[in-house]
Design a protein around this motif. Structure first.
Motif, mmCIF file in Angstrom:
data_model
loop_
_atom_site.group_PDB
_atom_site.id
_atom_site.type_symbol
_atom_site.label_atom_id
_atom_site.label_comp_id
_atom_site.label_asym_id
_atom_site.label_seq_id
_atom_site.Cartn_x
_atom_site.Cartn_y
_atom_site.Cartn_z
ATOM 1 N N ILE B 42 0.833 -1.204 0.000
ATOM 2 C CA ILE B 42 0.000 0.000 0.000
ATOM 3 C C ILE B 42 0.869 1.256 0.000
ATOM 4 C CG2 ILE B 42 -1.882 -1.178 1.221
ATOM 5 C CD1 ILE B 42 -1.217 1.035 3.423
ATOM 6 N N PHE B 86 11.701 -3.827 6.330
ATOM 7 C CA PHE B 86 10.886 -3.778 7.552
ATOM 8 C C PHE B 86 9.888 -4.929 7.600
ATOM 9 C CE2 PHE B 86 12.605 0.438 8.054
ATOM 10 C CZ PHE B 86 12.778 0.481 9.424
ATOM 11 N N THR B 92 7.552 -6.186 10.473
ATOM 12 C CA THR B 92 6.558 -5.139 10.693
ATOM 13 C C THR B 92 5.316 -5.513 9.896
ATOM 14 O OG1 THR B 92 8.325 -3.512 10.807
ATOM 15 C CG2 THR B 92 6.119 -2.656 10.471
ATOM 16 N N ASN B 93 4.155 -5.273 10.465
ATOM 17 C CA ASN B 93 2.923 -5.477 9.704
ATOM 18 C C ASN B 93 3.015 -4.661 8.412
ATOM 19 O OD1 ASN B 93 0.301 -4.619 8.673
ATOM 20 N ND2 ASN B 93 -0.556 -5.710 10.410
ATOM 21 N N ILE B 95 0.903 -3.512 6.261
ATOM 22 C CA ILE B 95 -0.010 -2.382 6.084
ATOM 23 C C ILE B 95 0.495 -1.183 6.884
ATOM 24 C CG2 ILE B 95 -2.389 -1.584 6.363
ATOM 25 C CD1 ILE B 95 -2.867 -3.877 4.773
ATOM 26 N N LEU B 96 0.891 -1.455 8.139
ATOM 27 C CA LEU B 96 1.371 -0.354 8.975
ATOM 28 C C LEU B 96 2.665 0.223 8.410
ATOM 29 C CD1 LEU B 96 0.582 -1.753 12.521
ATOM 30 C CD2 LEU B 96 -0.660 -0.045 11.219
ATOM 31 N N ALA B 97 3.542 -0.654 7.893
ATOM 32 C CA ALA B 97 4.780 -0.155 7.280
ATOM 33 C C ALA B 97 4.442 0.717 6.076
ATOM 34 C CB ALA B 97 5.666 -1.322 6.865
ATOM 35 N N ILE B 99 1.681 2.431 5.643
ATOM 36 C CA ILE B 99 1.133 3.692 6.158
ATOM 37 C C ILE B 99 2.271 4.616 6.573
ATOM 38 C CG2 ILE B 99 -0.147 4.708 8.072
ATOM 39 C CD1 ILE B 99 -1.929 2.174 7.980
ATOM 40 N N ALA B 100 3.278 4.043 7.258
ATOM 41 C CA ALA B 100 4.410 4.862 7.709
ATOM 42 C C ALA B 100 5.120 5.477 6.510
ATOM 43 C CB ALA B 100 5.378 4.012 8.526
ATOM 44 N N LEU B 103 3.073 8.261 4.957
ATOM 45 C CA LEU B 103 3.142 9.465 5.795
ATOM 46 C C LEU B 103 4.468 10.180 5.567
ATOM 47 C CD1 LEU B 103 1.716 10.829 8.419
ATOM 48 C CD2 LEU B 103 3.567 9.694 9.614
ATOM 49 N N LEU B 104 5.526 9.381 5.567
ATOM 50 C CA LEU B 104 6.866 9.928 5.344
ATOM 51 C C LEU B 104 6.917 10.633 3.991
ATOM 52 C CD1 LEU B 104 9.835 10.002 6.373
ATOM 53 C CD2 LEU B 104 10.219 7.989 4.982
ATOM 54 N N GLN B 107 4.693 14.097 3.844
ATOM 55 C CA GLN B 107 5.288 15.251 4.535
ATOM 56 C C GLN B 107 6.755 15.423 4.143
ATOM 57 O OE1 GLN B 107 3.400 17.111 7.218
ATOM 58 N NE2 GLN B 107 1.957 16.184 5.803
#
Lengths: 352, 307
Positions: B42, B86, B92-93, B95-97, B99-100, B103-104, B107
């Motif tokens: 994702i 990761f 690391t999950n 999906i969460l990776a 998302i991170a 986000l990175l 921004q």
């Protein structure tokens, strides 16, 4: 404190330390005076009463979105809609605050309810798509964020706009709908009480009710949950509706307590910060305010740094991303945990 | 005939569909490759955004559009490898990776843009290059087809070629077979000596390269500058295109065309007297509807049949 709690605390601490270190390296790369810039970042929130206030104020919306994300994540649902729910909740509360004529307190409650309802609808859509048609709630909620942003801006521009104001802002909310502010120097307001109530209710729901247990079980192991007769689909739907309502409530509280007229042109980003908060708080509502205070600290620190130094506030996103990556990395420091376990086993073996 | 209808039935509209399909198609192919290897990527949105910025910066400093293109694609590969590190090494999950990383990217690109161009909105102060337009010799003279596919950005042609290349790679090469085997049943693949991690790392690198090319098209073809969050959800729309295209390159192509069509329509409808907000909503609403309708079919065909 159990060994597990201790280890999770340590891991979170190390992750934050590594993230701050990387943040410093990045600052050092772009800044003429990196030490000074990073100093503003770390000390910024404590440099004046007003900033300290701003820092605590920012924790309020972040707690709401953190709670919303915790609820959906607890049930293993990757609904990213908190961003849009918060936004549309704020728009709904704005509309209710402008159009209705009601006695004080009641008007406030109606506005809060309007925000919750808007958010709940926002949570319901990806929820029902997932439960009925197995559509990815992740993609659906992200698409909806754009829809809510456009819809909200349409409503503000065409129906709620203050024609006498120069900028694109809504009419002011009627005073009867406001959440009172406590002092003159800061904007700390009665919404904090609503926030603590929400924290308690979310905790009560997740850890003290059957539905909450079913939600956590679904998140923990969906196959097992289904096998043991938990109606996983309705649980998935329920948490997404509740999560949407909590995020929408957050948007409403922010409008009634701080702004009193809608003035965002873009989504303020609290929803995505909510994801980090939920991760740091391990989806536990009681820990969410603590994590929210930390995120608020990063936000305000970054703003102060951008104001006084040559580093832009977006630097903080690097720190946030590293925190997510390391805190959720199961193998991060797993070697240490293994040694810790081994040591304990050996101690017990020699004691017996 | 209504001027809008007239515009829609013109060759230039058809050509614009291909143009706006390009970034979605690249990303959708990237999603197909990652998905078939068993990793849900994702981070496509973030990969596109980072590559879009890297392409602009590198092309501005080297003065070469192609250097920008390669740097952009390489940036996509790098993000793919970071995601792989990761997810695969640190568990690391995914999906969460993702998302991170998104986000990175959203921004972080603003941060870098400010550091390089001292602007938080657009990169127009940088003398960045654009990828060339190409005119196909014989095809451009064919009636109807000529005006549509005769002259396009080179990246648009590359995206169409990529559909075929990725199809051949996945279904006609032994590595493609191994990749699909890893996605289908990692334990079985492991038992016959295929390194699951290695295959998935490569899949994520390819996925990143494809998403990166899509990003480069946005900032160096579609328009000639980088602007903050210019991907505006295309990486996520690509995920929907992958699902609609049944995780197959050819399917993803037709699905991307559908989303390209809605995108182009929404561009053309800006002239109507309908609030712009509603028109800008169209691509996202269509994606939602398609997601629901398509997933519904999937459900009937047996998944979750015990409920």
């Amino acid at each position: 404190m159990t060994r597990n709690t201790w280890f999770e605390l340590l891991r979170t601490g190390v992750a934050i330390a590594v993230a701050l270190l990387i943040g410093f390296v990045v600052t050092w790369l772009v800044s003429e005076s990196p030490g000074e810039a990073f100093g503003y970042f770390l000390k910024g929130p404590f440099t004046s009463i007003r900033r300290l206030g701003a820092f605590l104020e920012a924790a309020v919306p972040l707690t709401f979105t953190g709670l919303a994300v915790s609820l959906v994540f607890s049930a293993g649902q990757f609904n990213m809609g908190a961003e849009g729910h918060f936004f549309i909740g704020a728009v709904a509360a704005t509309a209710a605050g402008i159009f209705f004529d009601l006695p004080p307190v009641i008007h406030t409650l109606v506005c809060l309810a309007a925000g919750m309802a808007a958010g709940a609808i926002g949570g319901f859509i990806p929820g029902i798509l997932k439960a009925r048609w197995n559509a990815s709630e992740l993609v659906a909620s992200l698409m909806l964020n754009y829809v809510f942003l456009k819809l909200g801006m349409y409503l503000i521009t065409y129906h709620l706009r203050d024609p006498s104001a120069g900028a694109l802002v809504s009419l002011p909310l009627k005073e009867t709908s406001w959440l009172p502010q406590f002092t003159r120097t800061t904007k700390l307001h009665a919404g904090i009480l609503v926030m603590f109530l929400a924290v308690f209710l979310c905790y009560y729901f997740l850890y003290r009710t059957t539905k909450g247990y079913e939600a956590r079980m679904t998140g923990h192991n969906i196959s097992f949950a289904r096998y043991s007769g938990i109606p996983v689909l309705s649980v998935m739907l329920l948490v997404q509706v509740l999560g949407g309502a909590v995020a929408g409530l957050g948007g409403a509280v922010e409008m009634l307590g701080i702004y009193r007229r809608f003035q965002w042109q873009a989504s303020p980003g609290y929803g995505f910060d909510g994801v980090i908060i939920a991760i740091l708080a391990r989806n536990n509502p009681l820990l969410v305010p603590v994590a929210a205070v930390f995120l608020a600290y990063l936000r305000v620190g970054a703003d102060v740094m951008a104001l006084y130094a040559d580093v832009s506030a977006e630097m903080v996103s690097i720190i946030q991303a590293v925190i997510i990556l390391l805190v959720t990395a199961e193998a991060f420091l797993a070697g240490y945990r293994h040694r810790l376990t081994l040591k304990e086993v050996k101690q017990r073996a020699s004691a017996s | 005939m209504h001027p809008l209808l007239k515009a829609i039935f013109s060759a230039s509209f058809a050509a614009s569909i291909l143009r706006v399909t390009t970034p979605i198609l690249f990303a959708a192919l990237g999603s197909v490759v990652a998905d078939l290897s068993g990793v849900v990527n994702i981070a496509l949105e973030g990969m596109m955004l980072i590559s879009a910025l890297v392409g602009v910066i590198v092309s501005a400093f080297t003065g070469s559009a192609w250097m920008g293109f390669f740097a952009g694609a390489a940036a996509g590969v790098l993000v793919g490898l970071v995601l792989g590190y990761f997810h695969l090494k640190l568990r690391t999950n995914v999906i969460l990776a993702g998302i991170a990383l998104n986000l990175l990217a959203s921004q972080g690109t603003v941060f870098v843009l400010y550091a390089v161009a001292h602007d938080k909105g657009v990169s127009s102060s940088l003398p960045s290059k654009v990828m060339p337009e190409v005119q196909l010799p014989i095809i451009k003279d064919i009636p109807v087809l000529g005006p549509i596919i005769g002259k396009q950005n080179i990246l648009t042609y590359m995206s169409l070629i990529a559909v075929v290349v990725i199809y051949l790679f996945l279904y006609k090469t032994s590595f493609g077979l191994r990749l699909r085997a890893v996605g289908e049943n990692p334990d079985a693949a492991d038992s016959v000596g295929i390194s699951v991690h290695k295959v998935r790392f490569i899949a994520l690198a390819i996925s990143g390269a494809l998403a990166g090319m899509g990003g480069v098209h946005l900032s160096m073809g579609y328009v000639s500058w980088f602007s903050r969050n210019m991907t505006s959800g295309r990486g996520f729309i690509a995920l929907a295109a992958k699902a609609l295209g049944r995780t197959h390159p050819i399917g993803a192509f037709f699905a991307s065309l559908l989303f390209g069509l809605t995108d182009a329509l929404s561009n053309y409808m800006q002239s109507l007297r309908v609030p712009g907000e509603f028109i800008q909503m169209i691509p996202y609403v269509v994606t939602l509807v398609v997601l629901a309708v398509y997933s519904g079919r999937q459900l009937k065909s047996g998944r979750f049949s015990n409920e």
